[in-house]
Design a protein around this motif. Sequence first.
Motif, PDB file in Angstrom:
ATOM      1  N   LEU A 185       0.831  -1.208   0.000  1.00  0.00           N
ATOM      2  CA  LEU A 185       0.000   0.000   0.000  1.00  0.00           C
ATOM      3  C   LEU A 185       0.868   1.261   0.000  1.00  0.00           C
ATOM      4  CD1 LEU A 185      -0.318   1.482   3.085  1.00  0.00           C
ATOM      5  CD2 LEU A 185      -1.425  -0.691   3.545  1.00  0.00           C
ATOM      6  N   SER A 186       2.076   1.158   0.548  1.00  0.00           N
ATOM      7  CA  SER A 186       3.005   2.293   0.527  1.00  0.00           C
ATOM      8  C   SER A 186       3.754   2.383  -0.796  1.00  0.00           C
ATOM      9  CB  SER A 186       4.012   2.177   1.683  1.00  0.00           C
ATOM     10  OG  SER A 186       3.354   2.078   2.929  1.00  0.00           O
ATOM     11  N   GLN A 187       3.863   1.253  -1.502  1.00  0.00           N
ATOM     12  CA  GLN A 187       4.611   1.215  -2.748  1.00  0.00           C
ATOM     13  C   GLN A 187       3.990   2.117  -3.812  1.00  0.00           C
ATOM     14  OE1 GLN A 187       7.548  -0.688  -3.292  1.00  0.00           O
ATOM     15  NE2 GLN A 187       7.613   0.627  -5.112  1.00  0.00           N
ATOM     16  N   VAL A 188       2.667   2.288  -3.791  1.00  0.00           N
ATOM     17  CA  VAL A 188       2.003   3.110  -4.810  1.00  0.00           C
ATOM     18  C   VAL A 188       1.929   4.586  -4.408  1.00  0.00           C
ATOM     19  CG1 VAL A 188       0.640   1.205  -5.709  1.00  0.00           C
ATOM     20  CG2 VAL A 188      -0.277   2.558  -3.821  1.00  0.00           C
ATOM     21  N   ARG A 189       2.659   4.967  -3.360  1.00  0.00           N
ATOM     22  CA  ARG A 189       2.629   6.349  -2.875  1.00  0.00           C
ATOM     23  C   ARG A 189       3.996   7.027  -3.056  1.00  0.00           C
ATOM     24  NH1 ARG A 189      -1.123   8.104   0.523  1.00  0.00           N
ATOM     25  NH2 ARG A 189      -0.159  10.086  -0.092  1.00  0.00           N
ATOM     26  N   TRP A 230      -0.287   3.736   8.486  1.00  0.00           N
ATOM     27  CA  TRP A 230       0.237   2.594   9.245  1.00  0.00           C
ATOM     28  C   TRP A 230      -0.362   2.572  10.649  1.00  0.00           C
ATOM     29  CZ3 TRP A 230       6.174   3.731   8.281  1.00  0.00           C
ATOM     30  CH2 TRP A 230       6.415   3.747   6.902  1.00  0.00           C
ATOM     31  N   ASN A 231      -0.452   3.750  11.254  1.00  0.00           N
ATOM     32  CA  ASN A 231      -0.999   3.830  12.610  1.00  0.00           C
ATOM     33  C   ASN A 231      -2.504   3.592  12.638  1.00  0.00           C
ATOM     34  OD1 ASN A 231       1.356   4.335  14.164  1.00  0.00           O
ATOM     35  ND2 ASN A 231       1.384   6.459  13.474  1.00  0.00           N
ATOM     36  N   GLU A 232      -3.205   3.989  11.587  1.00  0.00           N
ATOM     37  CA  GLU A 232      -4.638   3.695  11.530  1.00  0.00           C
ATOM     38  C   GLU A 232      -4.877   2.190  11.478  1.00  0.00           C
ATOM     39  OE1 GLU A 232      -7.287   6.704   9.271  1.00  0.00           O
ATOM     40  OE2 GLU A 232      -5.368   6.731   8.203  1.00  0.00           O
ATOM     41  N   ILE A 233      -4.072   1.492  10.694  1.00  0.00           N
ATOM     42  CA  ILE A 233      -4.199   0.035  10.610  1.00  0.00           C
ATOM     43  C   ILE A 233      -3.824  -0.602  11.945  1.00  0.00           C
ATOM     44  CG2 ILE A 233      -3.319  -2.032   9.455  1.00  0.00           C
ATOM     45  CD1 ILE A 233      -2.932  -0.348   6.951  1.00  0.00           C
ATOM     46  N   LEU A 234      -2.800  -0.074  12.596  1.00  0.00           N
ATOM     47  CA  LEU A 234      -2.415  -0.571  13.921  1.00  0.00           C
ATOM     48  C   LEU A 234      -3.550  -0.358  14.920  1.00  0.00           C
ATOM     49  CD1 LEU A 234      -0.264  -1.604  15.962  1.00  0.00           C
ATOM     50  CD2 LEU A 234       0.478   0.783  16.208  1.00  0.00           C
TER      51      LEU A 234
END
Length: 538
Positions: A495-499, A530-534
Amino acid sequence: MRLRMKLGPYKLRWKAKELSLFLIVLVCATILIWTWNKSPVLTSLLPSKNQLLQLSPDIKTVPLEPKRHVREDISTLTRREVITNEEERHLDKTPSTDIINNEEEHHPDKTPTAILNNKEEQHLDKVTSADTSESSLDFETVPHQKKEEAAKHKHSPKGEKTGVVKSGSISTQTEETKNVILGEKTSEQEEKRVANQACNYAKGKWVIDDKRPLYSGFGCKQWLAPMWACRLMRRQDFAFEKLRWQPNGCEMEEFEGSKFLKRMQDKTLAFVGDSLGRQQFQSLMCMITAGKDSSNVLDVGKEYGLVIPPGGKRPNGWAYRFPSTNTTVLYYWSSSLCDLEPLNVKDPHIEYAMHLDRPPAFLRQFLHKIDVLVLNTGHHWNRGKLRANRWVMYVGGVPNTNRKIADMGSAKNFTIHSTVKWLDSQLPKHPHLKTFYRSISPRHFVNGDWNSGGSCDNTTPMSIGKEVLQEESSDHSAASATRGTGVKLLDITALSQVRDEGHISRFRITASPGVQDCLHWCLPGVPDTWNEILFAQI
């Protein structure tokens, strides 16, 4: 005379029969009265004065089926709203889901049950609500009618039976109804929680959300390092701040600082890793405080040995406590997740033993004080970093001689597996502990590396993609290390790769000519996700 003598015996026999009959009746009456007084079954046949209640003409009662038929007949029950007494007073103003969230904030460890979800309510159209108590039960059921009718029934005179029974007259039907609702159905919030446990947060897409960012890059100066605050740099395009990650097939809970603190009341969350872990730490501090100065937050670094060492420029980490909920958030710098031991304590310039099979001493010392742990490593595993830091690989307490492990990729993989394996072995000793290994944060250098002209000039969001559909993690080392353990994978790589537009890039004011930062992220930015997913998983 002779005739009277003949009649005498017959008269005596008649008298005897009458006496016997009287005694039999007396004995039977005595037994009947005694049985009547002793048997609750016979006594219950007579209705008591308190039970002579008259049904309202608007309400029809339907006897409940035995509990063994609950699962079969639950779809035919009338639509009910299960509310607390406090909720009833605000029935006209506040949706039940909002009240659930408020209750959860006060009791973060308790998930409210017994609220029927909307999908279930669509099928509950046929039977009116059963009886329940106003004051002696935790929950109260009311028929789904017009609000005026519900109020009229509640306040009907002479204690009429209107679907709500006064305290002290709870029927068996009431208890069965409560068991049906409380025992057989979970709340909408509970179902969401269960669904979130099974949610693959790594699959989804980036969407535009005008409510973002969660804090201001101008305002979070108390926690955010200037070198990562792109609002304070030369960058002019901030469309990247408006993106939100939407997982496929499940909703991700909206982050709120107050929710986080109450969920983490009397608990400690620790980030242990490299500079990307530090970014995630600073991001979370900004998210909790909404980017506002918080003078009441306490610096408790000394409790964890996080102080500036003699001759040093900064401590090995930071720890802050929110007094309102006794919540501690800390970061400890360990770029390799290895235990580093100076080979000569008296000489600070001597080499360090880099124990690939031994977790950082900080974890061994303070693991018992941590409730949520997030680990990461990755970008320091190169020969240049090891030589600059004077780190020498050790395995089994001696210098490594295994050529397979000596390879950088193999050494990193060996260390990740060793650390995760050790952590998994510690979980039975610390049942309160939740552990996450965060997958590697991607770099976006093009046409070179950080020191050889590599760049990441793109500033347009989602120009290289916006959706992730793959099932497996892009970080195979992290995925294989956590598989089959109690350590969860916080998978953020794809998900970070496309940003690629979210990096600091060339905009840092103090950057050297030709040097771009395509490793670290602008904040606010991707690490917030990342923190939202955490947050959704603690």
